[in-house]
Design a protein around this motif. Structure first.
Motif, mmCIF file in Angstrom:
data_model
loop_
_atom_site.group_PDB
_atom_site.id
_atom_site.type_symbol
_atom_site.label_atom_id
_atom_site.label_comp_id
_atom_site.label_asym_id
_atom_site.label_seq_id
_atom_site.Cartn_x
_atom_site.Cartn_y
_atom_site.Cartn_z
ATOM 1 N N VAL A 159 -16.229 -49.986 -111.425
ATOM 2 C CA VAL A 159 -16.376 -48.734 -110.811
ATOM 3 C C VAL A 159 -16.899 -47.800 -111.718
ATOM 4 N N PRO A 160 -17.260 -46.504 -111.292
ATOM 5 C CA PRO A 160 -17.831 -45.566 -112.234
ATOM 6 C C PRO A 160 -16.482 -44.711 -113.125
ATOM 7 N N ALA A 161 -16.838 -44.226 -114.026
ATOM 8 C CA ALA A 161 -15.751 -43.437 -114.702
ATOM 9 C C ALA A 161 -15.362 -42.405 -113.915
ATOM 10 N N ARG A 162 -15.829 -41.859 -112.980
ATOM 11 C CA ARG A 162 -15.339 -40.658 -112.243
ATOM 12 C C ARG A 162 -14.177 -40.970 -111.165
ATOM 13 N N TYR A 163 -13.867 -42.591 -111.354
ATOM 14 C CA TYR A 163 -12.712 -42.997 -110.702
ATOM 15 C C TYR A 163 -11.526 -43.465 -111.492
ATOM 16 N N ASN A 164 -11.969 -43.583 -113.004
ATOM 17 C CA ASN A 164 -10.816 -43.693 -113.733
ATOM 18 C C ASN A 164 -10.768 -42.629 -114.815
ATOM 19 N N GLN A 165 -11.454 -43.044 -116.356
ATOM 20 C CA GLN A 165 -11.361 -41.997 -117.174
ATOM 21 C C GLN A 165 -11.734 -40.792 -116.902
ATOM 22 N N ASN A 166 -12.473 -40.450 -115.984
ATOM 23 C CA ASN A 166 -12.829 -39.056 -115.743
ATOM 24 C C ASN A 166 -12.773 -38.774 -114.263
ATOM 25 N N SER A 167 -11.309 -39.372 -113.661
ATOM 26 C CA SER A 167 -11.250 -39.282 -112.407
ATOM 27 C C SER A 167 -11.013 -37.869 -111.761
ATOM 28 N N THR A 168 -11.629 -37.854 -110.487
ATOM 29 C CA THR A 168 -11.484 -36.421 -109.640
ATOM 30 C C THR A 168 -10.372 -36.716 -108.665
ATOM 31 N N LEU A 169 -9.874 -37.833 -108.435
ATOM 32 C CA LEU A 169 -9.222 -38.428 -107.311
ATOM 33 C C LEU A 169 -7.765 -37.827 -107.287
ATOM 34 N N GLU A 170 -7.465 -37.322 -106.180
ATOM 35 C CA GLU A 170 -5.717 -36.697 -106.199
ATOM 36 C C GLU A 170 -5.237 -37.181 -104.781
ATOM 37 N N VAL A 171 -4.072 -37.270 -104.940
ATOM 38 C CA VAL A 171 -3.290 -37.494 -103.560
ATOM 39 C C VAL A 171 -1.888 -36.879 -103.853
ATOM 40 N N THR A 172 -1.207 -36.586 -102.646
ATOM 41 C CA THR A 172 0.062 -36.235 -102.446
ATOM 42 C C THR A 172 0.943 -37.181 -102.164
ATOM 43 N N ILE A 173 2.065 -37.568 -102.875
ATOM 44 C CA ILE A 173 3.080 -38.524 -102.453
ATOM 45 C C ILE A 173 4.030 -37.569 -101.974
ATOM 46 N N ASN A 174 4.503 -38.005 -100.630
ATOM 47 C CA ASN A 174 5.794 -37.570 -99.884
ATOM 48 C C ASN A 174 7.002 -38.345 -100.266
ATOM 49 N N SER A 175 8.080 -37.771 -100.663
ATOM 50 C CA SER A 175 9.236 -38.375 -101.013
ATOM 51 C C SER A 175 9.884 -38.661 -99.677
ATOM 52 N N GLY A 176 10.714 -39.754 -99.743
ATOM 53 C CA GLY A 176 11.687 -40.045 -98.565
ATOM 54 C C GLY A 176 10.941 -40.990 -97.654
ATOM 55 N N GLU A 177 9.867 -41.453 -97.877
ATOM 56 C CA GLU A 177 8.993 -42.281 -96.824
ATOM 57 C C GLU A 177 7.963 -43.076 -97.585
ATOM 58 N N GLU A 178 7.524 -44.183 -97.110
ATOM 59 C CA GLU A 178 6.388 -44.842 -97.725
ATOM 60 C C GLU A 178 5.152 -44.361 -97.365
#
Length: 143
Positions: free
Chosen positions: A116-135
């Motif tokens: 996979v390209p570097a934009r998904y690992n060492q230069n990642s632009t991916l962000e997510v929000t993880i909600n507590s209290g649930e899967e």
């Protein structure tokens, strides 16, 4: 004289003990309530990632990572991924068809390469929000 020394020791301890103790607390593992089991699917160019690794790097707190196998991952160790906004890094490997010699005994292992390209690992632009209290299900369809 003795009272003066006692007062100095008391002042020293009352000023510096809270500082020292707060430093120790900063290295303590995150409370499981501030984490959440996170799982999902990972595809690259429309195909499931056969083998790889996914890492969630929160703005504050320890990184959580786990293996990707047959296009799926699940992170539940230590309560899962720290809650909040996390940067995501994804590594995906494929075999090259070559063998690589490892160690002095002549043992070999299959050679792999990053796909996979570097934009998904060492230069990642991916962000997510993880909600507590649930899967949390977080799928990634990488192009």
């Amino acid at each position: 004289m003795i009272a003066s020394d006692t007062i100095r020791i008391f002042c020293f301890l009352s000023l510096f003990c809270p500082i020292l103790l707060s430093g120790c607390a900063g290295n303590a593992p995150s409370d499981a309530r501030d984490r959440a089991i996170t799982f999902g699917a990972v595809q690259f160019s429309g195909n499931p990632v056969a083998e790889g690794q996914i890492s969630f790097i929160p703005l504050k707190g320890p990184t959580a990572m786990g293996p990707i196998r047959e296009g799926n991952y699940r992170i539940d160790s230590k309560g899962g991924v720290p809650s909040g906004v996390c940067k995501v890094r994804i590594l995906a490997f494929e075999e090259t068809g070559k063998e690589q010699v490892i160690g002095a005994g002549g043992k070999t292992m299959k050679e792999t390469r990053q796909v996979v390209p570097a934009r998904y690992n060492q230069n990642s632009t991916l962000e997510v929000t993880i909600n507590s209290g649930e899967e949390n299900r977080r799928d990634f369809d990488l192009k």
